[in-house]
Design an enzyme around this catalytic site. Structure first.
Site, PDB file in Angstrom:
ATOM      1  N   LYS A  13       3.942 -27.968  35.331  1.00  0.00           N
ATOM      2  CA  LYS A  13       4.083 -29.415  35.107  1.00  0.00           C
ATOM      3  C   LYS A  13       5.376 -29.751  34.403  1.00  0.00           C
ATOM      4  O   LYS A  13       6.140 -30.602  34.837  1.00  0.00           O
ATOM      5  CB  LYS A  13       2.970 -29.968  34.189  1.00  0.00           C
ATOM      6  CG  LYS A  13       1.569 -29.729  34.587  1.00  0.00           C
ATOM      7  CD  LYS A  13       0.613 -30.320  33.553  1.00  0.00           C
ATOM      8  CE  LYS A  13       0.589 -29.600  32.216  1.00  0.00           C
ATOM      9  NZ  LYS A  13       0.078 -28.220  32.269  1.00  0.00           N
ATOM     10  N   ARG A  88      -5.576 -36.231  29.737  1.00  0.00           N
ATOM     11  CA  ARG A  88      -6.209 -34.921  29.790  1.00  0.00           C
ATOM     12  C   ARG A  88      -7.725 -35.008  29.685  1.00  0.00           C
ATOM     13  O   ARG A  88      -8.404 -33.996  29.743  1.00  0.00           O
ATOM     14  CB  ARG A  88      -5.696 -34.077  28.626  1.00  0.00           C
ATOM     15  CG  ARG A  88      -4.720 -32.974  29.035  1.00  0.00           C
ATOM     16  CD  ARG A  88      -4.339 -32.234  27.771  1.00  0.00           C
ATOM     17  NE  ARG A  88      -3.791 -30.940  28.008  1.00  0.00           N
ATOM     18  CZ  ARG A  88      -2.486 -30.684  28.101  1.00  0.00           C
ATOM     19  NH1 ARG A  88      -1.614 -31.662  28.028  1.00  0.00           N
ATOM     20  NH2 ARG A  88      -2.067 -29.456  28.277  1.00  0.00           N
ATOM     21  N   ARG A 127       6.383 -17.326  29.104  1.00  0.00           N
ATOM     22  CA  ARG A 127       7.099 -18.583  28.822  1.00  0.00           C
ATOM     23  C   ARG A 127       7.851 -18.503  27.500  1.00  0.00           C
ATOM     24  O   ARG A 127       7.341 -18.013  26.498  1.00  0.00           O
ATOM     25  CB  ARG A 127       6.105 -19.743  28.768  1.00  0.00           C
ATOM     26  CG  ARG A 127       6.737 -21.035  28.253  1.00  0.00           C
ATOM     27  CD  ARG A 127       5.971 -22.264  28.640  1.00  0.00           C
ATOM     28  NE  ARG A 127       4.591 -22.292  28.203  1.00  0.00           N
ATOM     29  CZ  ARG A 127       3.700 -23.188  28.632  1.00  0.00           C
ATOM     30  NH1 ARG A 127       4.040 -24.122  29.496  1.00  0.00           N
ATOM     31  NH2 ARG A 127       2.456 -23.147  28.193  1.00  0.00           N
ATOM     32  N   ARG A 160       5.645 -19.969  22.189  1.00  0.00           N
ATOM     33  CA  ARG A 160       4.709 -20.884  21.539  1.00  0.00           C
ATOM     34  C   ARG A 160       3.517 -20.114  21.000  1.00  0.00           C
ATOM     35  O   ARG A 160       2.989 -19.237  21.668  1.00  0.00           O
ATOM     36  CB  ARG A 160       4.223 -21.922  22.550  1.00  0.00           C
ATOM     37  CG  ARG A 160       5.136 -23.122  22.683  1.00  0.00           C
ATOM     38  CD  ARG A 160       4.825 -23.959  23.919  1.00  0.00           C
ATOM     39  NE  ARG A 160       3.402 -24.298  24.052  1.00  0.00           N
ATOM     40  CZ  ARG A 160       2.920 -25.044  25.055  1.00  0.00           C
ATOM     41  NH1 ARG A 160       3.735 -25.514  25.996  1.00  0.00           N
ATOM     42  NH2 ARG A 160       1.639 -25.306  25.133  1.00  0.00           N
ATOM     43  N   ARG A 171      -7.543 -22.451  26.161  1.00  0.00           N
ATOM     44  CA  ARG A 171      -6.971 -23.658  26.770  1.00  0.00           C
ATOM     45  C   ARG A 171      -7.404 -23.810  28.224  1.00  0.00           C
ATOM     46  O   ARG A 171      -7.617 -24.923  28.699  1.00  0.00           O
ATOM     47  CB  ARG A 171      -5.437 -23.632  26.660  1.00  0.00           C
ATOM     48  CG  ARG A 171      -4.963 -23.988  25.240  1.00  0.00           C
ATOM     49  CD  ARG A 171      -3.572 -23.493  24.955  1.00  0.00           C
ATOM     50  NE  ARG A 171      -2.587 -24.072  25.842  1.00  0.00           N
ATOM     51  CZ  ARG A 171      -1.455 -23.475  26.203  1.00  0.00           C
ATOM     52  NH1 ARG A 171      -1.173 -22.282  25.751  1.00  0.00           N
ATOM     53  NH2 ARG A 171      -0.618 -24.082  26.998  1.00  0.00           N
TER      54      ARG A 171
END
Ligand code: ADP
Ligand code: ADP
Ligand code: ZN
Length: 221
Positions: A13, A88, A127, A160, A171
């Protein structure tokens, strides 16, 4: 153009939203980026949000809806916007509908990027994000020119805290329970476009998103 980019953590996204926003000159509204910035600055919002971010849970709806309401008032949103990471929950989507109705705004499309779960984990685990400008990289799939350094601004890259495997699983669970129902919500409103985010380059995915959005807008005149 008013757009929403949706999908599970790691679907792409943010990467696609940044590209699209830059290409078409509309602001990218990333609620994740807004929250991480608030945490970094230690604002009252950041102090509240941090607890949820660390656990991989959603920040309460009232807070998120407030953030979006304020953000949409800013002048740069007059030429359109692209939301990435909001809504969300169903309740956030209902609240957004009401905000848009009150302001006479129309949603052009909701892009739902989907990807297999193992691939999501692979994407999220590699990431790396720039501490300075928020640009996103991947250690294997989209590496920076120089390891640990942002191509765009030279800032340091970091992983992160919520991208560690245990929090990622949490998540994904939260995504399935709270966010996935939005696919049907927007399908029923004829707003949904589903895009395969897997096994293709960032540019390939970008092209299918771009083509799908413009053919939808053209068809609807
Ligand atoms: P999201 O915002 O949905 O959580 P990101 O855009 O941050 O996802 O992408 C997750 C990770 O996958 C990042 O490290 C990014 O560089 C990488 N990535 C994004 N799109 C692709 C792609 N098409 N192929 C391979 N890696 C990708
Ligand atoms: P990802 O790109 O991996 O999906 P984000 O950067 O969008 O993650 O979001 C990171 C975290 O910020 C979420 O796990 C959640 O705690 C919080 N968050 C972001 N957007 C929202 C939202 N619309 N509602 C509630 N919490 C949110
Ligand atoms: Zn940077």
């Amino acid at each position: 153009m008013n757009l929403i980019f949706m999908g599970p953590p790691g679907a792409g996204k943010g990467t696609q939203a940044k590209l699209f926003a830059k290409t078409y000159g509309i602001p990218q509204i990333s609620t994740g980026d807004i929250l991480r910035q608030a945490v970094k600055e230690g604002t009252p919002l950041g102090k509240k949000a941090q607890i949820y971010l660390e656990k991989g849970e959603l920040v309460p709806d009232e807070i998120m809806i407030g953030i979006i309401k304020d953000r949409l008032q800013e002048v740069d949103c007059q030429k359109g916007w692209l939301m990435d990471g909001f809504p969300r929950t169903i309740w956030q989507a209902v609240a957004l509908d009401e905000i848009l109705r009150q302001r006479g705004l129309h949603l052009d499309a909701v892009i739902n990027i989907y990807l297999q779960e193992e691939e999501l984990i692979r994407r999220v685990s590699g990431r790396r994000v720039c501490r300075n400008c928020g640009e996103t990289f991947h250690v294997i799939f989209n590496p920076p020119l120089q390891e640990g350094v942002c191509d765009k601004c030279g800032g340091p890259l970091y992983q992160r805290e919520d991208d560690k495997e245990e929090t990622v699983r949490k998540r994904l669970e939260v995504y399935r329970a709270r966010t996935k129902p939005l696919i049907e919500y927007y399908w029923e409103k004829s707003a949904l476009i589903s895009i395969d985010g897997g096994a293709r380059t960032i540019e390939d995915v970008f092209k299918s998103i771009r083509d799908a959005i413009f053919s939808k807008i053209k068809k609807e005149g």
